[in-house]
Design a protein around this motif. Structure first.
Motif, PDB file in Angstrom:
ATOM      1  N   UNK A 135      -0.920   9.066 -32.278  1.00 49.99           N
ATOM      2  CA  UNK A 135      -0.505   8.618 -33.596  1.00 49.99           C
ATOM      3  C   UNK A 135       0.979   8.265 -33.545  1.00 49.99           C
ATOM      4  N   UNK A 136       1.428   7.462 -34.465  1.00 53.60           N
ATOM      5  CA  UNK A 136       2.820   7.020 -34.479  1.00 53.60           C
ATOM      6  C   UNK A 136       3.731   8.238 -34.572  1.00 53.60           C
ATOM      7  N   UNK A 137       4.736   8.268 -33.693  1.00 51.83           N
ATOM      8  CA  UNK A 137       5.633   9.415 -33.659  1.00 51.83           C
ATOM      9  C   UNK A 137       6.706   9.284 -34.730  1.00 51.83           C
ATOM     10  N   UNK A 138       6.991  10.377 -35.403  1.00 52.34           N
ATOM     11  CA  UNK A 138       8.058  10.367 -36.392  1.00 52.34           C
ATOM     12  C   UNK A 138       8.013  11.578 -37.291  1.00 52.34           C
ATOM     13  N   UNK A 139       9.164  12.237 -37.432  1.00 60.37           N
ATOM     14  CA  UNK A 139       9.281  13.384 -38.321  1.00 60.37           C
ATOM     15  C   UNK A 139      10.219  13.108 -39.488  1.00 60.37           C
ATOM     16  N   UNK A 310      16.158   6.610 -39.199  1.00 59.49           N
ATOM     17  CA  UNK A 310      15.355   7.766 -38.774  1.00 59.49           C
ATOM     18  C   UNK A 310      15.888   8.316 -37.452  1.00 59.49           C
ATOM     19  N   UNK A 311      17.209   8.535 -37.408  1.00 60.08           N
ATOM     20  CA  UNK A 311      17.859   8.967 -36.176  1.00 60.08           C
ATOM     21  C   UNK A 311      17.321  10.300 -35.674  1.00 60.08           C
ATOM     22  N   UNK A 312      16.860  11.148 -36.582  1.00 63.14           N
ATOM     23  CA  UNK A 312      16.347  12.441 -36.156  1.00 63.14           C
ATOM     24  C   UNK A 312      15.091  12.304 -35.294  1.00 63.14           C
ATOM     25  N   UNK A 313      14.488  11.103 -35.281  1.00 61.01           N
ATOM     26  CA  UNK A 313      13.313  10.869 -34.434  1.00 61.01           C
ATOM     27  C   UNK A 313      13.672  10.395 -33.036  1.00 61.01           C
ATOM     28  N   UNK A 317      11.261  10.541 -29.749  1.00 66.43           N
ATOM     29  CA  UNK A 317      10.801   9.295 -29.143  1.00 66.43           C
ATOM     30  C   UNK A 317      11.284   9.165 -27.700  1.00 66.43           C
ATOM     31  N   UNK A 318      12.516   9.579 -27.452  1.00 61.56           N
ATOM     32  CA  UNK A 318      13.075   9.487 -26.100  1.00 61.56           C
ATOM     33  C   UNK A 318      12.282  10.330 -25.121  1.00 61.56           C
ATOM     34  N   UNK A 319      11.978  11.563 -25.503  1.00 64.76           N
ATOM     35  CA  UNK A 319      11.202  12.435 -24.612  1.00 64.76           C
ATOM     36  C   UNK A 319       9.810  11.854 -24.361  1.00 64.76           C
ATOM     37  N   UNK A 320       9.222  11.280 -25.402  1.00 58.61           N
ATOM     38  CA  UNK A 320       7.882  10.697 -25.243  1.00 58.61           C
ATOM     39  C   UNK A 320       7.926   9.493 -24.303  1.00 58.61           C
ATOM     40  N   UNK A 321       8.891   8.592 -24.516  1.00 59.51           N
ATOM     41  CA  UNK A 321       8.959   7.392 -23.679  1.00 59.51           C
ATOM     42  C   UNK A 321       9.314   7.736 -22.235  1.00 59.51           C
ATOM     43  N   UNK A 322      10.167   8.727 -22.023  1.00 58.87           N
ATOM     44  CA  UNK A 322      10.490   9.147 -20.658  1.00 58.87           C
ATOM     45  C   UNK A 322       9.254   9.701 -19.964  1.00 58.87           C
ATOM     46  N   UNK A 353      12.847   0.732 -31.895  1.00 59.44           N
ATOM     47  CA  UNK A 353      12.004   1.527 -31.002  1.00 59.44           C
ATOM     48  C   UNK A 353      11.747   0.792 -29.695  1.00 59.44           C
ATOM     49  N   UNK A 354      11.596  -0.537 -29.766  1.00 57.62           N
ATOM     50  CA  UNK A 354      11.350  -1.307 -28.545  1.00 57.62           C
ATOM     51  C   UNK A 354      12.531  -1.190 -27.587  1.00 57.62           C
ATOM     52  N   UNK A 355      13.751  -1.262 -28.118  1.00 59.31           N
ATOM     53  CA  UNK A 355      14.926  -1.137 -27.264  1.00 59.31           C
ATOM     54  C   UNK A 355      15.000   0.254 -26.654  1.00 59.31           C
ATOM     55  N   UNK A 356      14.657   1.277 -27.444  1.00 52.87           N
ATOM     56  CA  UNK A 356      14.680   2.646 -26.935  1.00 52.87           C
ATOM     57  C   UNK A 356      13.656   2.821 -25.821  1.00 52.87           C
TER      58      UNK A 356
END
Length: 499
Positions: A135-139, A310-313, A317-322, A353-356
């Motif tokens: 599911x789309x990530x985001x808190x 949504x900087x707190x995400x 997101x970084x951990x997921x993409x890594x 998100x694409x750039x991240x």
């Protein structure tokens, strides 16, 4: 991979195709009539079905109709004699992948079957890929609003307009809307209207008949037909040419369309989800977008927040993409140090998100070591000006432990080891990180090592600014001619001249 089924009452045709496909290391199964093939579908399906159109008993068109009713994604190639072109048209209307005219060139026949095979494998990978996608990530609260909207729209077939900056995940939201809708078992077809040349976009959307234009050697289904019963996602709808907007409006209004060069209306049972990063209201005012189409699309508007909202995400997101990037490459996932994560969370990242995600792919491949420091990030990121970094407000508690590494806009950064009045910019954060690494390694003469690097960077920058004239560089740096000459020799700097 499943076998290719060949259905033809002519034994010689079956034999020739069996032998040719065997040479391509492709398995086959043959049937002399359509009834046997239909019965066999109860126990399994082929990867591609190749069928004659005229056979004793049930015809190839009946077989096609049965296959498409049960397995709409299965490519079916219809074989027909030249005198059966009317039947070939009927085959395309029934959803055939392509037709093969008899007598056929064997190499072209194998090439066509290979194309159908690729299409079949691609179609088969879509459900698996979607099921593996979380599911789309985001808190962040802004993303929770998006989740609630998706939930409310889950059982609806209403048209949705998704707005948001490029890279913010509009297609991901469209897929989520489809996945949780009553149409989830049917196709999800995406088309970026800005990526298709204007002359081809009409055919891409609505398909074309054979001979409709130069190069149209066969009929072709458009995206509306491919998405029948499912969802059609039209990305960058604001870039659609004005004349095509009229045709799209007609489909949304009465549910019918014509292929390019066609005379028979096609019915479209498709849910349309559109997306744009542009201000459609302004484009309407500028006369670039039809107002009636805008109102047809803007039934429900869903605005996606940018990553800045949504900087707190970003850590999540970084951990997921890594992790995803490491999994694809078969390596251990990199970890971001707290200062590096704090630094990353403060950047603008206009690509969202694409750039991240691209950045995490870069880190996985290029960053040395398993723990990534600020100095390991791409040079274009760590050279950001101070006012491109934002305050630490709103970050979760786990990240606030290094919150004083983030500067406020247009103001210096307060480092833990520096008094607030002295401040620091991005390069100073990097300098401190490098100094900490050298000190931790107990390397001697840390001051001298970093001092030489500091002087080398300054002198190289000055020489670049003065196009290699060292006397001018000395004046710009505020040092003497003899001093810069000595430093250039000591540091081994090339490209300087006395002019």
């Amino acid at each position: 991979m499943k076998p290719i089924w060949i259905v033809d009452d002519d034994e010689s045709i079956r034999w020739v195709l069996e032998k040719a496909l065997a040479r391509e290391n492709l398995s086959t199964r043959s049937f002399s009539n359509a009834r046997d093939a239909i019965a066999a579908l109860e126990a399994g399906t082929p990867q591609v079905l190749v069928s004659d159109i005229r056979m004793p008993g049930a015809s190839g068109l009946e077989l096609l109709q049965t296959v498409k009713a049960k397995y709409p994604g299965l490519p079916v190639i219809i074989m027909t004699a030249f005198s059966d072109l009317d039947s070939a048209v009927a085959a395309f209307q029934g959803g055939a992948f392509e037709y093969l005219a008899k007598p056929f060139d064997l190499e072209k026949a194998i090439e066509l079957i290979r194309r159908a095979l690729e299409e079949s494998l691609r179609e088969a990978s879509v459900p698996q890929a979607m099921s593996e996608t979380p599911e789309i990530l985001g808190q962040a609260p802004a993303m929770q609003d998006v989740f609630r909207a998706i939930g409310r729209l889950a059982q609806s077939n209403v048209t949705v307009l998704i707005t948001g900056e490029s890279g913010s995940g509009k297609e991901l939201v469209a897929r989520a809307l489809h996945k949780h809708s009553p149409r989830a078992a049917q196709p999800f077809i995406a088309l970026n209207t800005a990526a298709i040349p204007k002359d081809l976009l009409e055919s891409e959307l609505f398909g074309h008949e054979r001979g409709a234009f130069t190069g149209a050697q066969t009929s072709r289904r458009g995206r509306f037909e491919q998405a029948e019963g499912g969802t059609l996602f039209l990305d960058e709808i604001g870039d659609m040419p004005f004349d095509l907007q009229t045709r799209l409006l007609r489909v949304l209004s009465d549910g019918h369309f014509y292929r390019v060069g066609g005379h028979q209306p096609q019915k479209a049972n498709v849910r349309v989800i559109a997306a744009t990063h542009q201000n459609l209201e302004q484009r309407v005012r500028d006369g670039l977008f039809r107002e009636d189409l805008y109102h047809r699309l803007n039934v429900i508007r869903l605005r996606l927040p940018s990553l800045r909202e949504r900087r707190e995400d970003i850590p999540l997101l970084t951990r997921y993409f890594l992790a995803q990037s490491a999994k694809q490459l078969g390596v251990e996932a990199k970890r971001m140090s707290e200062p590096a994560m704090r630094f990353l969370s403060g950047l603008e990242l206009p690509g969202n998100v694409r750039q991240l995600e691209n950045l995490c792919n870069w880190i996985t491949v290029m960053a040395p070591g398993q723990t990534v420091e600020v100095k390991d990030l791409p040079p274009d990121l760590v050279s950001y000006p101070v006012d491109a970094i934002v305050p630490a407000a709103g970050l979760p508690a786990v990240e606030r432990s290094v919150a004083d590494l983030a500067p406020a806009p247009a103001h210096p950064v307060a480092l833990p080891s520096l008094p607030a009045a002295e401040g620091a910019t991005c390069w100073q954060i990097l300098l401190e990180s490098e100094a900490a690494s050298l000190l931790a390694s107990e390397r001697p003469e840390v001051m001298e090592v970093l001092g030489r690097q500091f002087e080398s960077v300054l002198i190289r920058a000055a020489l670049k600014h003065t196009h290699g004239r060292k006397n001018d560089a000395a004046v710009r740096l505020g040092i003497g001619r003899n001093t810069i000459t000595r430093k250039i020799q000591e540091l081994g700097i090339d490209g300087a001249s006395d002019d």
